[in-house]
Design a protein around this motif. Structure first.
Motif, PDB file in Angstrom:
ATOM      1  N   GLU A  44       0.832  -1.207   0.000  1.00 57.05           N
ATOM      2  CA  GLU A  44       0.000   0.000   0.000  1.00 57.05           C
ATOM      3  C   GLU A  44       0.866   1.256   0.000  1.00 57.05           C
ATOM      4  OE1 GLU A  44      -3.272   0.506  -0.047  1.00 57.05           O
ATOM      5  OE2 GLU A  44      -3.953  -1.571   0.046  1.00 57.05           O
ATOM      6  N   CYS A  45       1.898   1.239   0.788  1.00 56.39           N
ATOM      7  CA  CYS A  45       2.757   2.424   0.904  1.00 56.39           C
ATOM      8  C   CYS A  45       3.550   2.676  -0.377  1.00 56.39           C
ATOM      9  CB  CYS A  45       3.714   2.274   2.075  1.00 56.39           C
ATOM     10  SG  CYS A  45       4.749   0.789   1.984  1.00 56.39           S
ATOM     11  N   VAL A  46       3.905   1.609  -1.055  1.00 48.10           N
ATOM     12  CA  VAL A  46       4.662   1.754  -2.304  1.00 48.10           C
ATOM     13  C   VAL A  46       3.828   2.531  -3.315  1.00 48.10           C
ATOM     14  CG1 VAL A  46       5.732   0.521  -4.230  1.00 48.10           C
ATOM     15  CG2 VAL A  46       5.954  -0.367  -1.898  1.00 48.10           C
ATOM     16  N   PHE A  47       2.542   2.174  -3.414  1.00 54.55           N
ATOM     17  CA  PHE A  47       1.660   2.844  -4.375  1.00 54.55           C
ATOM     18  C   PHE A  47       1.269   4.230  -3.902  1.00 54.55           C
ATOM     19  CE2 PHE A  47       0.751  -1.741  -5.208  1.00 54.55           C
ATOM     20  CZ  PHE A  47       1.354  -1.782  -6.466  1.00 54.55           C
ATOM     21  N   ALA A  48       1.220   4.437  -2.596  1.00 55.50           N
ATOM     22  CA  ALA A  48       0.760   5.712  -2.048  1.00 55.50           C
ATOM     23  C   ALA A  48       1.829   6.801  -2.092  1.00 55.50           C
ATOM     24  CB  ALA A  48       0.309   5.511  -0.602  1.00 55.50           C
ATOM     25  N   CYS A  49       3.083   6.434  -2.026  1.00 59.61           N
ATOM     26  CA  CYS A  49       4.137   7.448  -1.935  1.00 59.61           C
ATOM     27  C   CYS A  49       4.224   8.285  -3.213  1.00 59.61           C
ATOM     28  CB  CYS A  49       5.491   6.783  -1.681  1.00 59.61           C
ATOM     29  SG  CYS A  49       6.835   7.995  -1.629  1.00 59.61           S
ATOM     30  N   PRO A  50       4.094   9.613  -3.099  1.00 56.04           N
ATOM     31  CA  PRO A  50       4.135  10.477  -4.277  1.00 56.04           C
ATOM     32  C   PRO A  50       5.540  10.611  -4.870  1.00 56.04           C
ATOM     33  CG  PRO A  50       4.026  11.807  -2.295  1.00 56.04           C
ATOM     34  CD  PRO A  50       3.859  10.364  -1.860  1.00 56.04           C
ATOM     35  N   ASN A  51       6.526  10.162  -4.145  1.00 52.03           N
ATOM     36  CA  ASN A  51       7.910  10.333  -4.610  1.00 52.03           C
ATOM     37  C   ASN A  51       8.603   9.023  -4.972  1.00 52.03           C
ATOM     38  OD1 ASN A  51       7.885  13.071  -4.376  1.00 52.03           O
ATOM     39  ND2 ASN A  51       9.798  13.173  -3.215  1.00 52.03           N
ATOM     40  N   GLY A  52       7.891   7.933  -4.946  1.00 60.09           N
ATOM     41  CA  GLY A  52       8.514   6.651  -5.256  1.00 60.09           C
ATOM     42  C   GLY A  52       9.636   6.304  -4.295  1.00 60.09           C
ATOM     43  N   ALA A  53       9.433   6.684  -3.034  1.00 61.08           N
ATOM     44  CA  ALA A  53      10.515   6.532  -2.059  1.00 61.08           C
ATOM     45  C   ALA A  53      10.465   5.230  -1.268  1.00 61.08           C
ATOM     46  CB  ALA A  53      10.489   7.714  -1.085  1.00 61.08           C
ATOM     47  N   ILE A  54       9.496   4.347  -1.596  1.00 61.37           N
ATOM     48  CA  ILE A  54       9.420   3.081  -0.859  1.00 61.37           C
ATOM     49  C   ILE A  54       9.495   1.914  -1.829  1.00 61.37           C
ATOM     50  CG2 ILE A  54       8.164   1.697   0.819  1.00 61.37           C
ATOM     51  CD1 ILE A  54       6.768   4.116   1.783  1.00 61.37           C
ATOM     52  N   THR A  55      10.306   0.940  -1.489  1.00 65.65           N
ATOM     53  CA  THR A  55      10.419  -0.271  -2.295  1.00 65.65           C
ATOM     54  C   THR A  55      10.251  -1.477  -1.374  1.00 65.65           C
ATOM     55  OG1 THR A  55      12.803  -0.453  -1.973  1.00 65.65           O
ATOM     56  CG2 THR A  55      12.066   0.807  -3.872  1.00 65.65           C
ATOM     57  N   ILE A  56       9.953  -2.617  -2.017  1.00 64.57           N
ATOM     58  CA  ILE A  56       9.892  -3.862  -1.248  1.00 64.57           C
ATOM     59  C   ILE A  56      10.802  -4.870  -1.926  1.00 64.57           C
ATOM     60  CG2 ILE A  56       8.465  -5.832  -0.572  1.00 64.57           C
ATOM     61  CD1 ILE A  56       6.225  -3.976  -0.022  1.00 64.57           C
TER      62      ILE A  56
END
Ligand code: SF4
Ligand code: SF4
Length: 56
Positions: A44-56
């Motif tokens: 959810e956080c990966v898609f929500a981040c406006p800056n593409g700052a989260i990866t899994i």
């Protein structure tokens, strides 16, 4: 692997923390951090981040 924040891209907006269904993200000193013990890799956080700052 739990979600991981790319610190150089994070602006500390807090959107990811609001979206996380497991309360696994905290924003401290303008950078998000993930508690790997709480993260279930839902992305959810990966898609929500406006800056593409989260990866899994
Ligand atoms: S949504 Fe992205 S930019 Fe905003 S706090 Fe989370 S990781 Fe940082
Ligand atoms: S992947 Fe899901 S559970 Fe893990 S930090 Fe992101 S929103 Fe929370």
């Amino acid at each position: 692997m739990a979600a991981r924040v790319i610190k150089a891209l994070c602006i500390g907006c807090g959107v990811c923390a609001q979206m996380c269904p497991h309360g696994a993200i905290a924003v401290l000193v303008k950078t998000a951090s993930v508690d790997s013990m709480l993260c279930d890799e839902c992305e959810e956080c990966v898609f929500a981040c406006p800056n593409g700052a989260i990866t899994i």
